[in-house]
Design a protein around this motif. Structure first.
Motif, PDB file in Angstrom:
ATOM      1  N   UNK A 228     -39.301   1.648  92.242  1.00 19.35           N
ATOM      2  CA  UNK A 228     -38.593   1.263  90.860  1.00 19.35           C
ATOM      3  C   UNK A 228     -37.309   1.773  90.811  1.00 19.35           C
ATOM      4  N   UNK A 229     -36.323   1.087  90.252  1.00 21.75           N
ATOM      5  CA  UNK A 229     -35.131   1.713  90.004  1.00 21.75           C
ATOM      6  C   UNK A 229     -35.238   2.448  88.610  1.00 21.75           C
ATOM      7  N   UNK A 230     -33.833   3.161  88.198  1.00 23.56           N
ATOM      8  CA  UNK A 230     -33.923   3.710  87.012  1.00 23.56           C
ATOM      9  C   UNK A 230     -33.908   2.862  85.599  1.00 23.56           C
ATOM     10  N   UNK A 231     -34.041   1.475  85.642  1.00 26.48           N
ATOM     11  CA  UNK A 231     -34.240   0.457  84.704  1.00 26.48           C
ATOM     12  C   UNK A 231     -35.668   0.104  84.591  1.00 26.48           C
ATOM     13  N   UNK A 232     -36.488   0.724  85.548  1.00 28.41           N
ATOM     14  CA  UNK A 232     -38.064   0.592  85.642  1.00 28.41           C
ATOM     15  C   UNK A 232     -38.221  -0.789  86.404  1.00 28.41           C
ATOM     16  N   UNK A 233     -37.090  -1.347  86.985  1.00 30.59           N
ATOM     17  CA  UNK A 233     -37.422  -2.794  87.675  1.00 30.59           C
ATOM     18  C   UNK A 233     -37.940  -2.288  89.193  1.00 30.59           C
ATOM     19  N   UNK A 234     -38.946  -3.038  89.528  1.00 30.96           N
ATOM     20  CA  UNK A 234     -39.492  -2.904  90.853  1.00 30.96           C
ATOM     21  C   UNK A 234     -38.414  -3.322  92.174  1.00 30.96           C
ATOM     22  N   UNK A 235     -38.286  -2.876  93.015  1.00 32.15           N
ATOM     23  CA  UNK A 235     -37.353  -3.145  93.958  1.00 32.15           C
ATOM     24  C   UNK A 235     -38.180  -3.923  95.113  1.00 32.15           C
ATOM     25  N   UNK A 236     -37.884  -5.076  95.288  1.00 33.02           N
ATOM     26  CA  UNK A 236     -38.128  -6.100  96.136  1.00 33.02           C
ATOM     27  C   UNK A 236     -37.364  -6.630  97.034  1.00 33.02           C
ATOM     28  N   UNK A 237     -37.470  -7.202  98.293  1.00 41.59           N
ATOM     29  CA  UNK A 237     -38.880  -7.167  99.032  1.00 41.59           C
ATOM     30  C   UNK A 237     -39.046  -5.815  99.526  1.00 41.59           C
ATOM     31  N   UNK A 238     -40.588  -5.703  99.636  1.00 40.94           N
ATOM     32  CA  UNK A 238     -40.715  -4.397 100.368  1.00 40.94           C
ATOM     33  C   UNK A 238     -41.909  -4.694 101.019  1.00 40.94           C
ATOM     34  N   UNK A 239     -42.225  -3.707 102.216  1.00 35.93           N
ATOM     35  CA  UNK A 239     -43.725  -4.165 102.874  1.00 35.93           C
ATOM     36  C   UNK A 239     -44.347  -2.763 102.805  1.00 35.93           C
ATOM     37  N   UNK A 240     -45.437  -2.572 102.680  1.00 29.13           N
ATOM     38  CA  UNK A 240     -46.279  -1.484 102.661  1.00 29.13           C
ATOM     39  C   UNK A 240     -47.208  -1.414 103.844  1.00 29.13           C
ATOM     40  N   UNK A 241     -47.402  -0.214 104.364  1.00 36.65           N
ATOM     41  CA  UNK A 241     -48.158  -0.042 105.558  1.00 36.65           C
ATOM     42  C   UNK A 241     -49.011   1.354 105.403  1.00 36.65           C
ATOM     43  N   UNK A 242     -49.918   1.517 106.311  1.00 35.38           N
ATOM     44  CA  UNK A 242     -50.809   2.591 106.486  1.00 35.38           C
ATOM     45  C   UNK A 242     -50.957   2.742 107.999  1.00 35.38           C
ATOM     46  N   UNK A 243     -50.755   4.064 108.524  1.00 39.22           N
ATOM     47  CA  UNK A 243     -50.868   4.229 109.626  1.00 39.22           C
ATOM     48  C   UNK A 243     -52.380   4.094 110.471  1.00 39.22           C
ATOM     49  N   UNK A 244     -52.614   4.034 111.742  1.00 37.58           N
ATOM     50  CA  UNK A 244     -54.190   3.842 112.051  1.00 37.58           C
ATOM     51  C   UNK A 244     -54.965   4.934 111.845  1.00 37.58           C
ATOM     52  N   UNK A 245     -54.544   6.117 111.756  1.00 35.21           N
ATOM     53  CA  UNK A 245     -55.418   7.039 111.286  1.00 35.21           C
ATOM     54  C   UNK A 245     -55.563   7.321 109.785  1.00 35.21           C
ATOM     55  N   UNK A 246     -54.889   6.377 109.204  1.00 30.34           N
ATOM     56  CA  UNK A 246     -55.144   6.289 107.756  1.00 30.34           C
ATOM     57  C   UNK A 246     -54.803   7.607 107.029  1.00 30.34           C
ATOM     58  N   UNK A 247     -53.748   8.555 107.495  1.00 28.89           N
ATOM     59  CA  UNK A 247     -53.196   9.641 106.878  1.00 28.89           C
ATOM     60  C   UNK A 247     -51.883   9.366 106.254  1.00 28.89           C
ATOM     61  N   UNK A 248     -51.407   8.290 106.471  1.00 26.54           N
ATOM     62  CA  UNK A 248     -49.842   8.335 106.179  1.00 26.54           C
ATOM     63  C   UNK A 248     -49.630   6.854 105.718  1.00 26.54           C
ATOM     64  N   UNK A 249     -49.027   6.615 104.399  1.00 31.06           N
ATOM     65  CA  UNK A 249     -48.819   5.213 103.925  1.00 31.06           C
ATOM     66  C   UNK A 249     -47.314   5.079 103.985  1.00 31.06           C
ATOM     67  N   UNK A 250     -46.662   4.180 104.015  1.00 30.15           N
ATOM     68  CA  UNK A 250     -45.403   3.753 104.070  1.00 30.15           C
ATOM     69  C   UNK A 250     -44.830   2.586 103.172  1.00 30.15           C
ATOM     70  N   UNK A 251     -43.661   2.508 102.766  1.00 33.02           N
ATOM     71  CA  UNK A 251     -43.099   1.503 102.217  1.00 33.02           C
ATOM     72  C   UNK A 251     -41.644   1.129 102.699  1.00 33.02           C
ATOM     73  N   UNK A 252     -41.598   0.183 103.479  1.00 34.89           N
ATOM     74  CA  UNK A 252     -40.420  -0.327 104.280  1.00 34.89           C
ATOM     75  C   UNK A 252     -39.446  -1.015 103.105  1.00 34.89           C
TER      76      UNK A 252
END
Length: 161
Positions: A62-86
């Motif tokens: 979210x930005x400083x105005x609490x507005x969610x930034x879009x578009x984004x893509x979320x992912x999790x690694x195959x070992x399930x130890x890391x999450x990401x937001x593109x």
């Protein structure tokens, strides 16, 4: 009997490590670094955990105005130890990462947030920049051209006298 129990528990602790004692996952790395100021906007946000987290997770920016930034893509690694937001290309400003995961070890919920800043980019100074152009006040001529013309006028006036 008590000595045997202590010996078995100590052996289990040594071989299984602190993972058994410290059951739920915890954050070991966040990128961008929390509270950092970046000259170049990041292309992704990453949160790394010491152990597996559930595939059902939430991460958002979210930005400083609490507005969610879009578009984004979320992912999790195959070992399930890391999450990401593109991320899309970010403008200058303050941004807040918010996440919620569940530890695969014990079902413990883990919620957190951190902030980073993208610095204002100053355009490089160039010949096309008006701040670098010579003064053309009143006459529309640069000072050197104006001096040259004034010099010729003076020469013409002196020769006619």
């Amino acid at each position: 009997m008590r000595i045997l129990f202590t010996l078995v528990m100590t052996t289990l602790f040594i071989f299984l490590g602190a993972q058994m004692v410290y059951g739920h996952a915890f954050v070991i790395e966040e990128t961008p670094v929390p509270n950092s100021t970046l000259e170049i906007p990041p292309s992704e946000v990453k949160i790394k955990f010491n152990s597996k987290v559930d595939k059902n997770f939430t991460i958002k920016l979210v930005d400083e105005n609490q507005l969610e930034i879009k578009p984004t893509t979320s992912e999790i690694t195959t070992d399930q130890k890391e999450i990401k937001l593109i991320l899309p290309t970010l403008e200058a400003g303050n941004y807040y990462v918010e996440y919620y995961v569940i530890s695969s070890n014990d079902g413990h919920p883990i919620q957190g947030s951190f902030m980073f800043q993208v610095a204002q980019q100053n355009p490089p100074e160039s010949q096309d920049n008006p701040a670098n152009e010579p003064d053309t006040t009143d006459t529309g001529l640069t000072p050197s051209k104006k001096d040259e013309i004034d010099s010729k006028k003076e020469t013409v006036q002196n020769s006619s006298n």
